[in-house]
Design an enzyme around this catalytic site. Structure first.
Site, PDB file in Angstrom:
ATOM      1  N   ASP A  27       0.819  -1.220   0.000  1.00 16.40           N
ATOM      2  CA  ASP A  27       0.000   0.000   0.000  1.00 16.40           C
ATOM      3  C   ASP A  27       0.852   1.269   0.000  1.00 16.40           C
ATOM      4  OD1 ASP A  27       0.953  -0.387   2.585  1.00 16.40           O
ATOM      5  OD2 ASP A  27      -1.014  -0.698   3.481  1.00 16.40           O
ATOM      6  N   ASP A  66      -7.111  -2.487  14.643  1.00 18.38           N
ATOM      7  CA  ASP A  66      -8.509  -2.810  14.312  1.00 18.38           C
ATOM      8  C   ASP A  66      -8.612  -4.066  13.454  1.00 18.38           C
ATOM      9  OD1 ASP A  66      -7.502  -1.953  11.906  1.00 18.38           O
ATOM     10  OD2 ASP A  66      -8.905  -0.291  11.640  1.00 18.38           O
ATOM     11  N   HIS A 110      -6.955  -4.715  10.640  1.00 15.69           N
ATOM     12  CA  HIS A 110      -6.790  -4.571   9.184  1.00 15.69           C
ATOM     13  C   HIS A 110      -5.485  -5.212   8.698  1.00 15.69           C
ATOM     14  CE1 HIS A 110      -4.813  -0.322   9.764  1.00 15.69           C
ATOM     15  NE2 HIS A 110      -3.880  -1.227   9.718  1.00 15.69           N
ATOM     16  N   GLU A 153      -9.461  -1.578   5.689  1.00 18.41           N
ATOM     17  CA  GLU A 153     -10.098  -1.185   6.943  1.00 18.41           C
ATOM     18  C   GLU A 153     -11.350  -2.037   7.186  1.00 18.41           C
ATOM     19  OE1 GLU A 153      -8.292   0.610   8.675  1.00 18.41           O
ATOM     20  OE2 GLU A 153      -8.042   2.673   8.000  1.00 18.41           O
TER      21      GLU A 153
HETATM   22  P1  PGA Z   1       2.443  -1.170  12.655  1.00 18.10           P
HETATM   23  O1  PGA Z   1       1.251  -1.102  11.613  1.00 18.10           O
HETATM   24  O2  PGA Z   1       3.374  -2.235  12.161  1.00 18.10           O
HETATM   25  O3  PGA Z   1       3.084   0.188  12.589  1.00 18.10           O
HETATM   26  O4  PGA Z   1       1.859  -1.496  13.974  1.00 18.10           O
HETATM   27  C1  PGA Z   1       0.634  -2.291  11.203  1.00 18.10           C
HETATM   28  C2  PGA Z   1      -0.608  -1.981  10.382  1.00 18.10           C
HETATM   29  O5  PGA Z   1      -1.313  -1.019  10.682  1.00 18.10           O
HETATM   30  O6  PGA Z   1      -0.882  -2.734   9.439  1.00 18.10           O
END
Ligand code: PGA
Length: 258
Positions: free
Chosen positions: A67, A136, A138, A143
């Site tokens: 992404d 959350d 995702h 999302e």
């Molecule tokens: P993080 O993000 O590795 O910074 O915790 C993971 C994500 O949101 O997919």
């Protein structure tokens, strides 16, 4: 599904790096799916070390990132282009033309997304996909309520994600509201998937993803439908799993399975 629990983030990262190195050694022109965020940082550091000290060769490797934020120039320090360049690509011998990251600055998102999907197929599909997980639940920027069949597209970020990201930007106006992201359906087509998670803040998402129902509310739960997923979890992230003893029992007993 295989669940491996490690005591520290460092051990989690090294275990993941060993899996990536194994994939590259078995298939020097492996296609890797890569993630950004704080979770895979140790993995990339270890891959860089393996490249420099052990000759791990990225010369034929192809990569696809999950992404990118919409609207951030590639050189913006919060862009995922910048992140990948700084944390992995500039330190290893991967040919520039083998690197794919969704564009956050294209003038035709629809065409770009279709091209990205096509390009993955042209390169033979993703052999090994690395994932993190959001608080959350995702995966990538899929999302809650993202279709579990979704493909690469523009997503409007959840308020929570925007608020979480605000600390990285000087002004609230700069925080991206949209992202371009591989879909859940795109991710599920990878041949093998490794999801990494560390810290207590991920424990709720991990239990929902692994032991909860398959639901678009927790897009990581869609991985239950995939035939070859490995979770490499730091102990705190795994701490709320109800069947943790069973997963550890499997790890102990598997080597002797007929
Ligand atoms: P993080 O993000 O590795 O910074 O915790 C993971 C994500 O949101 O997919």
């Amino acid at each position: 599904m295989e669940i491996i629990v490690k005591d520290t983030v460092e051990e989690m990262s090294k275990a993941a790096a060993r899996m990536v190195a194994r994939a590259i050694n078995a298939k020097p022109n492996a296609v890797l799916g890569l993630a950004t965020g704080s979770t895979p940082l140790g993995l990339y550091q270890e891959l860089v070390r393996m490249h420099k000290e052990e000759g791990l060769d990225f010369g034929q490797v192809t990569t696809f990132n999950l992404d990118e934020y919409v609207g951030l120039p590639n050189k913006h320090p919060q862009s995922y282009h910048y992140f990948m360049h700084e944390n992995l690509f500039k330190h290893v011998n991967i040919p520039k033309q083998n690197i794919h990251i969704p564009s956050g600055t294209t003038d035709n998102y629809e065409a770009f997304c279709a091209w990205y999907e096509r390009r993955i197929v042209e390169c033979g599909g993703i052999d090994l996909q690395i994932l993190g997980i959001g608080g959350d639940g995702h995966i990538a920027f899929n999302e809650p309520t993202s279709s579990l069949g979704s493909r690469t597209r523009i997503k409007t970020l959840a308020r929570q994600t925007i608020d979480d990201n605000a600390r990285f930007f000087d002004t609230p106006e700069e925080v991206p509201i949209y992202a371009i992201t591989m879909g859940v359906g795109t991710i599920l087509e990878a041949r093998k998937i490794i999801l990494l998670a560390n810290g207590k803040s991920k424990a709720g998402a991990i239990i929902a993803a692994i032991e909860g129902p398959v639901t678009s509310q927790i897009t990581a739960s869609a991985l239950q439908l995939h035939r070859d997923v490995m979770y490499i979890l730091e102990r705190e992230a795994a701490s709320e799993l109800a069947m943790l003893d069973y997963y550890q029992w499997i790890q102990e007993k598997m080597p002797d399975a007929p």
